[in-house]
Motif scaffolding. Structure first.
Motif, PDB file in Angstrom:
ATOM      1  N   UNK A 226      -4.635  -4.124  13.046  1.00  0.00           N
ATOM      2  CA  UNK A 226      -3.345  -4.803  12.849  1.00  0.00           C
ATOM      3  C   UNK A 226      -3.530  -6.113  12.089  1.00  0.00           C
ATOM      4  N   UNK A 227      -4.669  -6.778  12.319  1.00  0.00           N
ATOM      5  CA  UNK A 227      -4.924  -8.056  11.653  1.00  0.00           C
ATOM      6  C   UNK A 227      -5.111  -7.890  10.148  1.00  0.00           C
ATOM      7  N   UNK A 228      -5.280  -6.649   9.710  1.00  0.00           N
ATOM      8  CA  UNK A 228      -5.536  -6.384   8.290  1.00  0.00           C
ATOM      9  C   UNK A 228      -4.309  -5.815   7.579  1.00  0.00           C
ATOM     10  N   UNK A 229      -3.331  -5.329   8.345  1.00  0.00           N
ATOM     11  CA  UNK A 229      -2.171  -4.652   7.748  1.00  0.00           C
ATOM     12  C   UNK A 229      -1.346  -5.572   6.848  1.00  0.00           C
ATOM     13  N   UNK A 230      -1.075  -6.802   7.320  1.00  0.00           N
ATOM     14  CA  UNK A 230      -0.241  -7.721   6.538  1.00  0.00           C
ATOM     15  C   UNK A 230      -0.875  -8.051   5.201  1.00  0.00           C
ATOM     16  N   UNK A 231      -2.203  -8.319   5.210  1.00  0.00           N
ATOM     17  CA  UNK A 231      -2.908  -8.648   3.971  1.00  0.00           C
ATOM     18  C   UNK A 231      -2.875  -7.455   3.021  1.00  0.00           C
ATOM     19  N   UNK A 232      -3.032  -6.237   3.567  1.00  0.00           N
ATOM     20  CA  UNK A 232      -3.018  -5.032   2.732  1.00  0.00           C
ATOM     21  C   UNK A 232      -1.666  -4.858   2.035  1.00  0.00           C
ATOM     22  N   UNK A 233      -0.564  -5.046   2.775  1.00  0.00           N
ATOM     23  CA  UNK A 233       0.760  -4.900   2.169  1.00  0.00           C
ATOM     24  C   UNK A 233       1.058  -6.052   1.200  1.00  0.00           C
ATOM     25  N   UNK A 234       0.541  -7.245   1.490  1.00  0.00           N
ATOM     26  CA  UNK A 234       0.713  -8.360   0.553  1.00  0.00           C
ATOM     27  C   UNK A 234       0.006  -8.088  -0.771  1.00  0.00           C
ATOM     28  N   UNK A 235      -1.043  -7.268  -0.732  1.00  0.00           N
ATOM     29  CA  UNK A 235      -1.842  -7.026  -1.940  1.00  0.00           C
ATOM     30  C   UNK A 235      -1.038  -6.355  -3.048  1.00  0.00           C
ATOM     31  N   UNK A 236       0.112  -5.754  -2.700  1.00  0.00           N
ATOM     32  CA  UNK A 236       0.957  -5.157  -3.731  1.00  0.00           C
ATOM     33  C   UNK A 236       1.448  -6.168  -4.746  1.00  0.00           C
ATOM     34  N   UNK A 237       1.436  -7.453  -4.356  1.00  0.00           N
ATOM     35  CA  UNK A 237       1.892  -8.493  -5.271  1.00  0.00           C
ATOM     36  C   UNK A 237       0.863  -8.924  -6.297  1.00  0.00           C
ATOM     37  N   UNK A 238      -0.395  -8.479  -6.166  1.00  0.00           N
ATOM     38  CA  UNK A 238      -1.430  -8.956  -7.092  1.00  0.00           C
ATOM     39  C   UNK A 238      -1.246  -8.399  -8.498  1.00  0.00           C
ATOM     40  N   UNK A 239      -0.532  -7.290  -8.631  1.00  0.00           N
ATOM     41  CA  UNK A 239      -0.325  -6.720  -9.974  1.00  0.00           C
ATOM     42  C   UNK A 239       0.917  -7.261 -10.648  1.00  0.00           C
ATOM     43  N   UNK A 240       1.664  -8.065  -9.937  1.00  0.00           N
ATOM     44  CA  UNK A 240       2.968  -8.488 -10.460  1.00  0.00           C
ATOM     45  C   UNK A 240       2.972  -9.975 -10.759  1.00  0.00           C
ATOM     46  N   UNK A 241       1.927 -10.450 -11.395  1.00  0.00           N
ATOM     47  CA  UNK A 241       1.871 -11.841 -11.804  1.00  0.00           C
ATOM     48  C   UNK A 241       2.802 -12.102 -12.975  1.00  0.00           C
ATOM     49  N   UNK A 242       3.076 -13.379 -13.261  1.00  0.00           N
ATOM     50  CA  UNK A 242       4.015 -13.716 -14.326  1.00  0.00           C
ATOM     51  C   UNK A 242       3.523 -13.339 -15.715  1.00  0.00           C
ATOM     52  N   UNK A 243       2.227 -13.066 -15.852  1.00  0.00           N
ATOM     53  CA  UNK A 243       1.691 -12.729 -17.165  1.00  0.00           C
ATOM     54  C   UNK A 243       1.718 -11.223 -17.420  1.00  0.00           C
TER      55      UNK A 243
END
Length: 509
Positions: free
Chosen positions: A163-180
């Motif tokens: 469970x301690x890893x689930x939030x970080x895993x779902x947050x990782x979806x944002x790494x491909x959506x940078x402003x560049x």
């Protein structure tokens, strides 16, 4: 092109996006949440850099990133060789992800997985899903069934990681959506769709970001099953203390070199990729190349100023403000405050501006920039409210993500397909650097003040911000469909009356 007039126009847009946030923070600082002069000065100087950076970036994206992506996408698909499209799409997805600054931040939050392993795995995941997204567009495959399959797989895998890893895993979806990378990927979709002549081509030009956001989540969850991480690391943002204006400037001066290098490394792969296309296939005119080079310079300067302002000025202010609000006699007050901030702060995300403009252009104004902005703002406001409730109560993120995605996927079968693609694209776009560098520290500061678990209770905010726009924008689609049906009713009734008249009747006009 008159660049001075264009910059003035972009400055007005940046001011309208950022001034409400500054106003809210100042109101809180001088009323219920007093903060030190050092943090306030850092925040204000950061705001100046943020506004200036947005002004340069939005013009740069318009001049360079969008035309580059469109031409590369058109060129790739005109080869008519499937293996070439697959190879180039994977390569492009891999290199733009591996150079994304946010990916390094994610890697540092997962100490039990080697940084290089995680970065390569995420980059491969994005490469694979960019291939899938382009093939979907080329063959006209509907988006909802693909999303149901992949998100179903994600939620199944999520039960096999701590469970301690689930939030970080779902947050990782944002790494491909940078402003560049977002402007380039979205423009790539427009370029690929431009060679199709069917009526659904414009609808299918969206959806690339939606599928590319799935890759990192799946990759990180699979790594979590292999490495069995027990916890993720978190280092609180340093609270700056400056005694005079010279020290204040030195604080920002130390941040500039890091971001100058970081953005250069991030932009270089895309520039090289485009340069190869230009030399071998595109052969654009000198005038067009000069315009793109000027746009790239604006993009580079804008991102350096923006990220320095956000990370050096906004991050500590958000962290401290969250702490102070949570320590008041009414900690629940942070919920409406976060919702109001979320409503306005999404407008300051650079990639959101690009998305809204492109949606309005592709749909010929049928989906206006104003309607998109309002839908995104409402969605992010709701997500911030839920995220701060999680901070206060410690409720698992899965109790929100599973119902939220089920609702979003069910709605997708009742709205025009373009709304679904735009909605799932916007989820990734909304969770940009402003969310990561101000709203997430706000939740983390509140969590620390309340003695909660940072990893399980505060992380996951980015995932929530990425989820709620999926629902609000599709609701916009439902409203649009209902209105169009209401407008068709009088016409249908008139046609029905005409059909019932005798064939030989003479109608005077």
């Amino acid at each position: 092109m008159n660049y001075t007039l264009k910059l003035r126009e972009k400055l007005k847009e940046a001011l309208s996006a950022v001034l409400p946030i500054i106003g809210i923070v100042l109101l809180l600082c001088f009323s219920v949440a007093p903060i030190s002069p050092s943090i306030l000065l850092c925040f204000l100087l950061g705001a100046v850099l943020l506004i200036t950076g947005m002004m340069f970036f939005t013009l740069g994206a318009e001049l360079a990133m969008t035309p580059m992506g469109e031409r590369v996408g058109t060129c790739m698909t005109r080869t008519r060789k499937l293996w070439v499209i697959i190879f180039l799409a994977f390569l492009l997805g891999f290199i733009i992800t591996i150079s994304e600054p946010d990916l390094q931040v994610l890697a540092n939050q997962v100490p039990s997985i080697p940084n290089r392993v995680l970065i390569l795995a995420v980059a491969c995941g994005v490469g694979v899903f960019l291939v899938a997204a382009l093939l979907r567009m080329l063959f006209g495959i509907p988006l909802p069934p693909l999303l149901i399959f992949f998100y179903g797989l994600i939620f199944i895998l999520a039960w096999f990681v701590p469970e301690s890893f689930q939030s970080v895993a779902f947050d990782s979806g944002g790494v491909t959506t940078g402003p560049m990378t977002v402007p380039f990927i979205m423009a790539l979709g427009v370029g690929v769709a431009s060679i199709r002549s069917d009526r659904n081509a414009a609808d299918d030009s969206f959806g690339l970001v939606a599928l590319c956001s799935v890759g990192p989540v799946l990759s990180v969850l699979i790594l979590g099953m292999i490495y069995h991480p027990q916890e993720s690391d978190y280092t609180a943002a340093a609270i700056p203390e400056v005694s005079n204006s010279v020290e204040l400037w030195k604080l920002f001066q130390t941040g500039f070199p890091a971001y100058i290098k970081e953005i250069a490394v991030s932009l270089l792969p895309i520039v090289l990729f485009f340069a190869v296309f230009q030399i071998t296939v595109l052969k654009l005119s000198r005038k067009m190349l000069v315009k793109i080079v000027i746009g790239l310079i604006y993009t580079y300067v804008g991102l350096v100023l923006f990220l320095t302002g956000v990370n050096v000025g906004f991050m500590p202010a958000g962290n401290y403000l969250g702490w102070v609000l949570a320590e008041t006699t009414h900690p629940w007050f942070i919920v409406p405050v976060a919702m109001i901030m979320g409503f306005f702060i999404v407008r300051a995300e650079p990639a959101v501006y690009v998305l809204n403009k492109q949606v309005e252009n592709i749909t010929d104004g049928a989906i206006s920039e104003k309607a998109m902005g309002m839908s995104l703002s409402l969605g992010v406001a709701v997500s911030l409210g839920i995220a701060t409730i999680r901070v206060l109560t410690g409720i698992s993120i899965m109790w929100f993500l599973i119902p939220g995605y089920v609702v979003a996927l069910v709605i997708s079968f009742f709205v025009p397909r373009i709304y679904t693609a735009i909605a799932f694209d916007s989820g990734g776009v909304a969770s940009g650097p402003m969310t990561a560098a101000f709203l997430l520290p706000l939740a983390q500061g509140a969590c620390m003040a309340l003695g909660g678990n940072i990893v399980t209770d505060a992380f996951g905010l980015v995932a929530m911000v990425a989820m709620t726009p999926l629902i609000t924008i599709q609701i916009l689609g439902l409203v649009s469909r209902f209105k169009s049906k209401q407008e068709e009713l009088p016409i249908a009734a008139a046609v029905s009356e005409l059909d019932q008249l005798p064939d030989d009747i003479i109608i005077e006009l």
